[in-house]
Scaffold this motif. Structure first.
Motif, mmCIF file in Angstrom:
data_model
loop_
_atom_site.group_PDB
_atom_site.id
_atom_site.type_symbol
_atom_site.label_atom_id
_atom_site.label_comp_id
_atom_site.label_asym_id
_atom_site.label_seq_id
_atom_site.Cartn_x
_atom_site.Cartn_y
_atom_site.Cartn_z
ATOM 1 N N PRO A 1 0.825 -1.207 0.000
ATOM 2 C CA PRO A 1 0.000 0.000 0.000
ATOM 3 C C PRO A 1 0.861 1.260 0.000
ATOM 4 C CG PRO A 1 0.150 -0.899 2.211
ATOM 5 C CD PRO A 1 0.839 -1.889 1.301
ATOM 6 N N MET A 2 0.221 2.392 -0.235
ATOM 7 C CA MET A 2 0.911 3.666 -0.094
ATOM 8 C C MET A 2 1.254 3.860 1.384
ATOM 9 S SD MET A 2 -0.366 7.508 -1.139
ATOM 10 C CE MET A 2 -0.139 7.158 -2.884
ATOM 11 N N ILE A 3 2.481 4.303 1.665
ATOM 12 C CA ILE A 3 2.925 4.511 3.039
ATOM 13 C C ILE A 3 2.701 5.975 3.413
ATOM 14 C CG2 ILE A 3 4.849 4.314 4.643
ATOM 15 C CD1 ILE A 3 3.936 1.660 3.437
ATOM 16 N N LEU A 4 1.964 6.201 4.488
ATOM 17 C CA LEU A 4 1.655 7.553 4.953
ATOM 18 C C LEU A 4 2.282 7.779 6.325
ATOM 19 C CD1 LEU A 4 -2.159 7.547 4.041
ATOM 20 C CD2 LEU A 4 -0.261 8.380 2.635
ATOM 21 N N GLY A 5 2.856 8.957 6.530
ATOM 22 C CA GLY A 5 3.492 9.254 7.812
ATOM 23 C C GLY A 5 4.856 8.616 7.909
ATOM 24 N N ASP A 6 5.189 8.157 9.098
ATOM 25 C CA ASP A 6 6.484 7.536 9.357
ATOM 26 C C ASP A 6 6.515 6.138 8.752
ATOM 27 O OD1 ASP A 6 8.860 6.555 10.306
ATOM 28 O OD2 ASP A 6 8.321 6.673 12.430
ATOM 29 N N GLY A 7 7.338 5.944 7.741
ATOM 30 C CA GLY A 7 7.384 4.659 7.055
ATOM 31 C C GLY A 7 8.519 3.759 7.488
ATOM 32 N N SER A 8 9.223 4.122 8.568
ATOM 33 C CA SER A 8 10.394 3.331 8.978
ATOM 34 C C SER A 8 10.033 1.906 9.370
ATOM 35 C CB SER A 8 11.104 4.030 10.147
ATOM 36 O OG SER A 8 10.235 4.170 11.263
ATOM 37 N N ALA A 9 8.795 1.690 9.832
ATOM 38 C CA ALA A 9 8.384 0.344 10.263
ATOM 39 C C ALA A 9 8.317 -0.627 9.097
ATOM 40 C CB ALA A 9 7.023 0.411 10.954
ATOM 41 N N TRP A 10 8.263 -0.114 7.875
ATOM 42 C CA TRP A 10 8.060 -0.977 6.708
ATOM 43 C C TRP A 10 9.331 -1.172 5.908
ATOM 44 C CZ3 TRP A 10 3.987 -2.967 8.333
ATOM 45 C CH2 TRP A 10 2.990 -2.204 8.942
ATOM 46 N N GLU A 11 10.479 -0.851 6.501
ATOM 47 C CA GLU A 11 11.740 -1.095 5.808
ATOM 48 C C GLU A 11 12.032 -2.585 5.693
ATOM 49 O OE1 GLU A 11 14.629 1.134 7.947
ATOM 50 O OE2 GLU A 11 13.830 3.085 7.343
ATOM 51 N N ASP A 12 11.535 -3.363 6.660
ATOM 52 C CA ASP A 12 11.687 -4.819 6.626
ATOM 53 C C ASP A 12 10.321 -5.452 6.434
ATOM 54 O OD1 ASP A 12 14.472 -4.774 7.111
ATOM 55 O OD2 ASP A 12 14.096 -4.495 9.246
ATOM 56 N N LEU A 13 10.123 -6.109 5.300
ATOM 57 C CA LEU A 13 8.854 -6.739 5.011
ATOM 58 C C LEU A 13 8.980 -8.255 5.103
ATOM 59 C CD1 LEU A 13 7.670 -4.541 2.001
ATOM 60 C CD2 LEU A 13 7.022 -4.348 4.410
ATOM 61 N N THR A 14 7.833 -8.928 5.088
ATOM 62 C CA THR A 14 7.818 -10.385 5.158
ATOM 63 C C THR A 14 8.445 -10.968 3.891
ATOM 64 O OG1 THR A 14 5.749 -10.277 6.413
ATOM 65 C CG2 THR A 14 6.318 -12.397 5.427
ATOM 66 N N PRO A 15 9.314 -11.987 4.015
ATOM 67 C CA PRO A 15 9.884 -12.613 2.813
ATOM 68 C C PRO A 15 8.794 -13.084 1.864
ATOM 69 C CG PRO A 15 10.990 -13.391 4.798
ATOM 70 C CD PRO A 15 9.810 -12.589 5.267
#
Length: 240
Positions: A123-137
């Motif tokens: 999805p589009m990342i809104l706000g602080d996107g640091s949590a999504w730097e590591d995604l599920t393999p």
């Protein structure tokens, strides 16, 4: 047999002032004439935890507040803003309001609770996107082909806990397991949500995978042909 395409835009927002404001703006951008913006929280009292959302609901006639505890029914067509939802919540919301969802934004509270969904949907990342730097393999391509086949075959209005749907799902998962194909329950749950599975079925799918990985063999009345997994492998190679 059953078209389960999810064709509406999606976004995920951080739970801070910047993220919440961006989520509201994003949803408003997807409002069309006559639409209703639906704000979802698990409980009615949860709305008090966020002044921006509480103000949005209380000050605008075209904004409706629904709760997961109340079923999460969406009465009008338009964008949906889910606050602090997990993958199970998303599945239930899509089940009861899927045809009315024009766009879906989820405000996080625990990133790991929706990481597999985010990893698949992107999805589009809104706000602080640091949590999504590591995604599920990514899922094994053979698993993806199996999931595509199941998505086309089963009736998504029915539960996968019984009958034809259970036989199809369990026999497929057992065949993958017996062939040594690695399966990740939460990642497959996220894929299922991203591809139109709804209600409790994505959650049940993950539980079947967890049980099978733990050595259990859920009962089913169907035995797949011996070359089934080989056919999935061929399709995965062709798709690549």
């Amino acid at each position: 047999m059953f078209d389960r395409d999810v064709d509406y835009p999606t976004a995920v927002a951080s739970y801070d002032d910047e993220g919440v404001d961006a989520a509201i703006d994003w949803c408003c951008q997807h409002l069309e004439d006559g639409d209703t913006l639906t704000v979802w929280t698990s409980l009615k009292s949860d709305l008090q935890n966020c002044r921006q959302l509480e103000r949005l609901v209380n000050q605008h006639s075209n904004v409706e507040h629904v709760t997961g505890r109340g079923g999460g029914f969406i009465r009008g067509k338009g964008p949906v803003l889910m606050a602090w939802a997990d993958m199970d919540d998303i599945g239930k919301l899509v089940q009861y309001g899927g045809h009315g969802i024009r766009a879906l934004c989820v405000i996080t509270w625990n990133e790991d609770a929706i990481r597999p969904w985010v990893s698949t949907v992107r999805p589009m990342i809104l706000g602080d996107g640091s949590a999504w730097e590591d995604l599920t393999p990514e899922l094994d391509p053979v698993v993806v082909e199996a999931m595509k086949s199941l998505t086309r075959t089963i009736n998504h209005n029915n539960t996968i806990s019984a009958g034809f749907e259970k036989d199809e799902v369990v026999s497929t998962l057992l065949a993958l397991h017996d062939a040594g194909i690695r399966m990740e329950g939460e990642a497959m749950q996220g894929w299922a949500l991203a591809n139109g599975w709804s209600g409790k079925n994505p959650e049940r799918l993950a539980k079947y995978v967890e049980d099978i990985n733990a050595g259990k063999r859920p009962r089913c009345r169907r035995v797949l042909r011996a070359d089934y997994v080989d056919s999935l492998r061929r399709r995965a190679v062709e798709g690549a």
